[in-house]
Write a protein that holds these residues in place. Structure first.
Motif, short mmCIF file in Angstrom:
data_model
loop_
_atom_site.label_atom_id
_atom_site.label_comp_id
_atom_site.label_asym_id
_atom_site.label_seq_id
_atom_site.Cartn_x
_atom_site.Cartn_y
_atom_site.Cartn_z
N HIS A 98 -2.95 24.16 -24.25
CA HIS A 98 -3.97 25.12 -24.84
C HIS A 98 -3.83 25.82 -25.88
O HIS A 98 -3.75 27.06 -26.19
CB HIS A 98 -4.26 26.13 -23.58
N SER A 142 0.62 38.87 -25.30
CA SER A 142 -0.29 37.66 -25.04
C SER A 142 -1.60 38.05 -26.04
O SER A 142 -1.70 39.26 -26.43
CB SER A 142 -1.02 38.06 -23.48
N PHE A 192 -14.78 34.43 -26.47
CA PHE A 192 -13.80 34.48 -25.37
C PHE A 192 -12.53 35.31 -26.17
O PHE A 192 -11.98 34.86 -26.96
CB PHE A 192 -12.97 33.09 -24.90
N GLU A 223 -14.25 35.08 -33.51
CA GLU A 223 -13.21 34.11 -33.70
C GLU A 223 -13.79 33.33 -35.18
O GLU A 223 -15.03 32.82 -34.79
CB GLU A 223 -13.24 33.21 -32.57
N ASP A 237 -10.29 37.60 -34.40
CA ASP A 237 -9.54 37.11 -33.21
C ASP A 237 -8.98 35.65 -33.42
O ASP A 237 -9.55 34.87 -33.42
CB ASP A 237 -10.42 37.15 -32.00
N VAL A 252 -6.22 34.41 -31.98
CA VAL A 252 -5.38 33.95 -31.07
C VAL A 252 -5.40 32.38 -30.99
O VAL A 252 -4.30 31.96 -30.53
CB VAL A 252 -5.99 34.60 -29.83
C1 LIG Z 1 -9.75 33.21 -28.99
C2 LIG Z 1 -8.80 33.80 -27.87
N1 LIG Z 1 -8.75 35.04 -27.71
C3 LIG Z 1 -7.88 35.67 -26.44
C4 LIG Z 1 -7.36 34.80 -25.45
C5 LIG Z 1 -6.87 35.46 -24.50
O1 LIG Z 1 -5.18 35.07 -24.52
P1 LIG Z 1 -4.09 35.13 -23.29
O2 LIG Z 1 -4.75 34.30 -22.31
O3 LIG Z 1 -2.85 34.89 -23.93
O4 LIG Z 1 -4.46 36.65 -23.08
C6 LIG Z 1 -7.67 33.36 -25.68
C7 LIG Z 1 -7.02 32.46 -24.76
O5 LIG Z 1 -7.53 31.39 -24.40
C8 LIG Z 1 -8.55 32.93 -26.80
O6 LIG Z 1 -8.64 31.73 -26.89
#
Ligand SMILES: Cc1ncc(COP(=O)(O)O)c(C=O)c1O
Length: 386
Positions: free
Chosen positions: A37, A95, A123, A177, A210, A212
């Motif tokens: 992932h 996280s 998300f 995002e 975001d 992430v």
């Molecule tokens: C764009 C985005 N932000 C936040 C998250 C949350 O991350 P975590 O699962 O490490 O809390 C994810 C997880 O898939 C994500 O894709």
């Protein structure tokens, strides 16, 4: 005791991993186009990464944020250099959800305002504010519901302008995002991202990127937002940051001032996590992985576009999605069960590719050949059944 059964599982037990390959308990080899992932950025069990963690483990693994932890500064310096955001400040967490939670909270502290703008199919994680800003009612508990978050259509400039005309003075942050991941690899247009920047500036709101999933080199630039040529006030990071070692962080623009006690965490920024994250950046730099991600991604996207049977190939760098039509809807399962290839999905019909940034050309070709073969096989079974 049983495990709390929240994950729909593939019937596979992985016991070993190296680079972009995985092996199960029976020694069967899998090709990893999913990167657990989007987490595996520099390849599984990367030698330098393992050594750095081992060395750190033998010195000290953890002590609380009540003492100086110089490796945090080392990480901040390297991150500043590679991301080009040297003047930003770093706050370390564990996280992606925690990164977004802190980013939104900080935006509210800084502006003194309450409204957060998020987008359809976003998300952002599963903690209270992050999940409230996530466009999926099934994972929002009643206690997480709040009128402070407003959802707008993604990539819709008119809707965004209209919203700001009436509500602009209440907005603490816009969170976006630059490439939606869970939502199905939807690329934000550069004009849309620039408009967010302008509207935030005009209304004293903060732009929270975001990153992430789409950040950390995956898109072919350090941050996916960099493609639009604008800066966010806060960047959130996690997945690729530790190559599987849990760590997240937020980059905070210099004009956002810290106050003691404003944010905090027990585990965030521990010695071991910082060692893992430093190893990742060292490998990204040494092996030129951001450029590699860009080149491999362009190659992969171009080749995918010429494969019959899949639709709407899109993405940037090694963050790629395509639609799977109804006649081959079980393609992902087939790739895993019959051809031993891991890919990601986005419901209802998208396959997501999120491999390690150093996946080799040979591995990419292996994937492309197998994908064509699997599609042909599925179609021929269909024809024979008619
Ligand atoms: C764009 C985005 N932000 C936040 C998250 C949350 O991350 P975590 O699962 O490490 O809390 C994810 C997880 O898939 C994500 O894709």
């Amino acid at each position: 005791m049983t495990l709390f059964d929240v994950y729909p599982l593939n019937d596979v037990t992985i016991t070993k991993a190296q680079g972009s390959y995985l092996w199960d308990e029976n020694g069967v080899q899998y090709l990893d186009l999913y990167g657990g992932h989007a987490v595996i950025s520099i390849g599984h069990t990367n030698e330098h990464w393992v050594k750095r963690i081992e060395d750190q483990l033998n010195k000290i693994a953890f002590y609380s944020n009540s003492v100086r932890i110089p490796i945090q500064q080392e990480l901040a310096d390297k991150l500043g250099k590679l991301s080009g955001k040297d003047e930003y400040q770093l706050f370390l967490v564990n996280s992606g959800a925690e990164a977004n939670e802190n980013a939104l909270k900080l935006a509210s502290f800084h502006t003194g305002k309450k409204k957060i703008v998020a987008f359809n199919k976003a998300f952002h994680g599963r903690t209270s504010l992050a999940v409230a800003a996530t466009d999926n009612k099934n994972i929002v508990a009643p206690v997480n519901e709040t009128s402070n978050i407003d959802f707008l259509p993604f990539n819709d400039e008119a809707a965004l302008k209209g919203y700001f005309q009436t509500n602009g003075n209440k907005v603490a942050a816009v969170i976006v995002e630059a490439i939606q991941g869970v939502g199905g690899i939807n690329v934000a247009s550069e004009n849309f991202l620039k408009l967010i920047r302008n509207l935030c500036d005009a209304n004293d709101a903060l732009f929270v990127a975001d990153e992430v999933q789409c950040g950390y080199g995956r898109s072919g630039k350090f941050f996916a937002l960099d493609h639009a040529g604008v800066n966010a006030d806060i960047y959130t990071m996690a997945k690729g940051m530790g190559n599987g070692f849990p760590i997240g962080g937020i980059l905070i623009a210099p004009y956002i001032k810290a106050k003691h006690g404003m944010l905090g965490t027990t585990f965030g920024g521990n010695h071991l996590a910082c060692a893992a994250a430093l190893a990742v950046l060292e490998v990204i730099e040494k092996d030129n992985l951001i450029e590699m991600s860009k080149q491999r991604g362009m190659y992969l996207i171009n080749k995918l576009k010429s494969i019959d049977g899949i639709e709407n190939v899109r993405g940037k760098g090694l963050m790629i999605g395509f639609n799977v039509p109804e006649d081959i809807k079980d393609l992902r399962k087939k790739l895993l069960n019959d051809y031993f290839i891991f890919t990601g999905e986005a419901k209802p019909n998208v396959i997501r590719l999120l491999p390690a940034l150093n996946i080799t050309r040979k591995q990419v070709d292996e994937f492309l050949d197998t994908l064509s073969e699997a599609i042909e096989e599925m179609k021929s079974v269909e024809v024979n059944a008619e």
